[in-house]
Motif scaffolding. Sequence first.
Motif, mmCIF file in Angstrom:
data_model
loop_
_atom_site.group_PDB
_atom_site.id
_atom_site.type_symbol
_atom_site.label_atom_id
_atom_site.label_comp_id
_atom_site.label_asym_id
_atom_site.label_seq_id
_atom_site.Cartn_x
_atom_site.Cartn_y
_atom_site.Cartn_z
ATOM 1 N N ASP A 77 -12.716 2.491 18.629
ATOM 2 C CA ASP A 77 -11.313 2.697 18.984
ATOM 3 C C ASP A 77 -10.433 1.840 18.081
ATOM 4 O OD1 ASP A 77 -12.379 4.105 21.148
ATOM 5 O OD2 ASP A 77 -12.133 2.436 22.541
ATOM 6 N N ALA A 78 -9.259 2.355 17.730
ATOM 7 C CA ALA A 78 -8.316 1.570 16.933
ATOM 8 C C ALA A 78 -6.912 2.114 17.116
ATOM 9 C CB ALA A 78 -8.700 1.604 15.457
ATOM 10 N N SER A 79 -5.925 1.246 16.923
ATOM 11 C CA SER A 79 -4.531 1.687 17.004
ATOM 12 C C SER A 79 -3.658 0.838 16.104
ATOM 13 C CB SER A 79 -4.017 1.623 18.453
ATOM 14 O OG SER A 79 -4.011 0.290 18.919
ATOM 15 N N ILE A 80 -2.483 1.389 15.784
ATOM 16 C CA ILE A 80 -1.528 0.688 14.938
ATOM 17 C C ILE A 80 -0.125 1.118 15.356
ATOM 18 C CG2 ILE A 80 -1.527 2.474 13.125
ATOM 19 C CD1 ILE A 80 -1.416 0.132 11.069
ATOM 20 N N MET A 81 0.850 0.188 15.239
ATOM 21 C CA MET A 81 2.225 0.524 15.630
ATOM 22 C C MET A 81 3.221 -0.149 14.689
ATOM 23 S SD MET A 81 4.007 0.360 19.379
ATOM 24 C CE MET A 81 5.669 1.004 19.647
ATOM 25 N N ASP A 82 4.242 0.612 14.335
ATOM 26 C CA ASP A 82 5.313 0.162 13.459
ATOM 27 C C ASP A 82 6.520 -0.223 14.315
ATOM 28 O OD1 ASP A 82 7.423 -0.089 11.683
ATOM 29 O OD2 ASP A 82 6.856 1.639 10.467
ATOM 30 N N GLY A 83 6.877 -1.503 14.297
ATOM 31 C CA GLY A 83 7.968 -1.975 15.137
ATOM 32 C C GLY A 83 9.338 -1.478 14.729
ATOM 33 N N SER A 84 9.473 -1.045 13.482
ATOM 34 C CA SER A 84 10.784 -0.600 13.009
ATOM 35 C C SER A 84 11.118 0.810 13.471
ATOM 36 C CB SER A 84 10.857 -0.669 11.479
ATOM 37 O OG SER A 84 9.957 0.245 10.881
ATOM 38 N N THR A 85 10.122 1.655 13.610
ATOM 39 C CA THR A 85 10.338 3.062 13.987
ATOM 40 C C THR A 85 9.783 3.396 15.357
ATOM 41 O OG1 THR A 85 8.239 3.762 12.981
ATOM 42 C CG2 THR A 85 10.202 3.757 11.563
#
Length: 275
Positions: free
Chosen positions: A37-45
């Motif tokens: 499992d993996a995830s990523i998030m962009d705080g600007s968008t």
Amino acid sequence: GSAMDAVTAAIMVLEDDPNFNAGKGAVFTADGFNELDASIMDGSTKKAGAVAMARHIKNPILGARLVMDKTWHTLVAGEGADKLAKENGLEMVDQKYFFTQFRYDALQKAKEKQKLLLDSEKAKKTSLNLHERPYLGTVGAIALDKNGNLAAATSTGGMTNKMTGRIGDSPIIGSGTYADNDSVAVSCTGTGDIYMRVNAAHEVSALYKYKTQDVQKAAEEAVAQVKALGGSGGIISIDKHGHTGFAWTKDKLGMYHGEARLGAKPIVYWPLGEK
């Protein structure tokens, strides 16, 4: 570079290192598979991507980034995640690539312990404790770049002896990973089934933004909520001003973590009882 590229690169290094429970060296399910499992998030968008139950993506974090960048979805699981990765040219591997003897031996030990615990009523209260160190080892990265953008990423093999098909908090946005330029970037590790019930990563952001707690106190309070429900684990976080907050259930396990700042020597923090 960007915060997004920084957390992606950091996670890839950790996924390639068999000492961690992500990518090569991931733990085994009860049926002997490695499901990642993996995830990523962009705080600007506020855009995010995640994969769950992937069995053949060499670097699951690249699968998560692919979901974010190339699809309308946020989370893709199982065969669909592997198919998407393959169709888009990510490096694919056989299950044997993820194998390490240490993790396989840990599976056998966990099975033995569970068989013993299941013979008593006490097992229902203590079964989660089977997943303490060395069963934990999820990796996470958070970053604030020169443009003021925050990003967070998390990658894991889950829990040793987990049910095949079980998904924890790591690929769940708001539970294991969260980033918001107006508050914080957060990555979590620990008893994912409980982190999801607390919505721990977003809880740090909410405490910071709405309760006006500093990032350290916000991380500590979120971890305390996890502990109150019988869970263990840790949180790494950084706010929009570059202040960091590290917290974990200190009576149950330690947490390797560190930070690097431009123009300063990187700092590594060792778990309790380690030198």
